[in-house]
Design a protein around this motif. Structure first.
Motif, PDB file in Angstrom:
ATOM      1  N   HIS A  61      34.915  41.154  42.096  1.00 42.71           N
ATOM      2  CA  HIS A  61      35.969  40.641  41.218  1.00 42.71           C
ATOM      3  C   HIS A  61      36.940  39.736  41.966  1.00 42.71           C
ATOM      4  O   HIS A  61      37.397  38.731  41.421  1.00 42.71           O
ATOM      5  CB  HIS A  61      36.715  41.794  40.549  1.00 42.71           C
ATOM      6  N   SER A  62      37.271  40.092  43.199  1.00 47.25           N
ATOM      7  CA  SER A  62      38.189  39.257  43.979  1.00 47.25           C
ATOM      8  C   SER A  62      37.584  37.889  44.251  1.00 47.25           C
ATOM      9  O   SER A  62      38.266  36.867  44.172  1.00 47.25           O
ATOM     10  CB  SER A  62      38.542  39.933  45.304  1.00 47.25           C
ATOM     11  N   TYR A  90      37.218  35.972  40.612  1.00 46.56           N
ATOM     12  CA  TYR A  90      38.448  35.582  39.918  1.00 46.56           C
ATOM     13  C   TYR A  90      39.529  35.020  40.831  1.00 46.56           C
ATOM     14  O   TYR A  90      40.515  34.471  40.357  1.00 46.56           O
ATOM     15  CB  TYR A  90      39.021  36.766  39.135  1.00 46.56           C
ATOM     16  N   GLY A  91      39.413  35.189  42.139  1.00 43.78           N
ATOM     17  CA  GLY A  91      40.409  34.630  43.037  1.00 43.78           C
ATOM     18  C   GLY A  91      41.553  35.584  43.336  1.00 43.78           C
ATOM     19  O   GLY A  91      41.523  36.765  42.985  1.00 43.78           O
ATOM     20  N   PHE A  92      42.561  35.042  43.971  1.00 42.17           N
ATOM     21  CA  PHE A  92      43.620  35.854  44.557  1.00 42.17           C
ATOM     22  C   PHE A  92      44.462  36.668  43.567  1.00 42.17           C
ATOM     23  O   PHE A  92      44.560  37.878  43.715  1.00 42.17           O
ATOM     24  CB  PHE A  92      44.518  34.982  45.440  1.00 42.17           C
ATOM     25  N   GLY A 143      39.002  43.200  49.854  1.00 39.23           N
ATOM     26  CA  GLY A 143      39.416  42.515  48.624  1.00 39.23           C
ATOM     27  C   GLY A 143      40.220  41.263  48.891  1.00 39.23           C
ATOM     28  O   GLY A 143      39.970  40.204  48.295  1.00 39.23           O
ATOM     29  N   GLY A 163      42.368  39.248  41.846  1.00 42.22           N
ATOM     30  CA  GLY A 163      41.812  40.086  42.907  1.00 42.22           C
ATOM     31  C   GLY A 163      42.783  41.144  43.383  1.00 42.22           C
ATOM     32  O   GLY A 163      42.416  42.305  43.586  1.00 42.22           O
ATOM     33  N   ALA A 218      39.137  37.399  48.111  1.00 41.97           N
ATOM     34  CA  ALA A 218      39.997  36.568  47.264  1.00 41.97           C
ATOM     35  C   ALA A 218      40.416  35.292  47.996  1.00 41.97           C
ATOM     36  O   ALA A 218      40.412  34.202  47.412  1.00 41.97           O
ATOM     37  CB  ALA A 218      41.226  37.357  46.817  1.00 41.97           C
ATOM     38  N   GLU A 248      39.545  31.397  47.036  1.00 41.37           N
ATOM     39  CA  GLU A 248      40.552  30.340  46.919  1.00 41.37           C
ATOM     40  C   GLU A 248      40.173  29.151  47.805  1.00 41.37           C
ATOM     41  O   GLU A 248      40.299  27.994  47.404  1.00 41.37           O
ATOM     42  CB  GLU A 248      41.934  30.864  47.303  1.00 41.37           C
TER      43      GLU A 248
END
Length: 191
Positions: A109-110, A113-115, A157, A118, A161, A165
Motif C-alpha cells: 500500500h505504501s 499509494y505513496g507517502f 513502510g 502509506g 512510500a 514518491e
C-alpha cells in the motif's frame, strides 16, 4: 460487460492477485503441515475461505470497472488488516509468523499509494498489530520484540512510500522532458 470488450489488467492488478493467491496457497500448505488443534485448523481454513471469497468479489468488481478505479485497493485495507489480525491471533498470537503479512500489506500500500496514504496504512497496521499483541503481553513475552516488529514495520513502510514518491517524480520528470522534446520537434517542423 459487452462481448467485444477486452479485459485489461494493470501490472498492479496482476501483482496483487498473485500475492493474494500465494498467500492462500502458502497458508493452506502451512495448515496441512502444521500441528495445530482441530479447532484452529478449521478456524484458519474458514478464515482463508473468507479471504479468498472477498478477494474474488473484489476482482469481479475490478473487472466490471475495467480496472480504472485505482483507489479500489484501499477498500481492501480494513478487511485485510482484520484478516491478518485474526489469523495471527489464531496461529499463536505474538509468537505467530503470520505477523509478517502486516509488512507485506504495508509495503504494497505504501508503494502503490505513496507517502501520505502509506503513513496512514502504517499507523493502522501498527494499531492492529499492537492491539493484537497486547493481549499476549505476559511475563514470558519480551516487550522489546513487539517494539522491534513495529519498528521494522515503520522502516519498511516509510522506505516503500519514499521510493514510490521518488519513482513518481522521476516518471513526471521523464514525461515533462518527453513533452518538451515533442514540442521542440513540432516547432522545428513548422520552421
Amino acid at each position: 460487460m459487452y462481448k467485444n470488450e477486452k479485459l485489461v489488467f494493470s501490472q498492479i492488478d496482476i501483482i496483487y492477485f498473485l500475492i493474494r493467491t500465494a498467500g492462500v496457497v502458502g497458508t493452506l500448505i502451512w495448515l496441512v503441515g502444521s500441528q495445530v488443534s482441530t479447532k484452529t485448523f478449521y478456524v484458519v481454513y474458514g478464515l482463508m475461505f473468507i479471504f479468498f471469497a472477498y478477494s474474488i468479489v473484489f476482482y469481479l468488481i475490478n473487472i466490471r470497472l475495467s480496472g480504472q478505479f485505482k483507489s479500489l485497493y484501499i477498500y481492501l485495507l480494513i478487511p485485510d488488516l482484520i484478516f491478518i489480525t485474526l489469523i495471527t491471533n489464531y496461529t499463536g498470537g505474538s509468537q505467530s509468523y503470520f505477523f509478517i503479512a502486516y509488512y507485506l500489506l504495508v509495503v504494497l500500500h505504501s508503494f502503490y499509494y505513496g507517502f501520505p496514504i502509506g503513513i496512514g496504512v502504517i499507523a493502522l497496521a501498527t494499531l492492529f498489530d499492537f492491539t493484537n499483541s497486547y493481549v499476549y503481553f505476559t511475563g514470558d513475552y519480551y516487550w522489546g520484540n513487539g517494539v522491534m516488529r513495529l519498528g521494522f514495520l515503520w522502516i519498511l513502510g516509510i522506505s516503500a512510500a519514499l521510493f514510490a514518491e521518488y519513482e513518481s517524480s522521476r516518471k513526471k520528470e521523464a514525461e515533462d522532458k518527453n513533452w518538451q522534446l515533442t514540442h521542440r520537434e513540432e516547432e522545428l517542423e513548422r520552421s
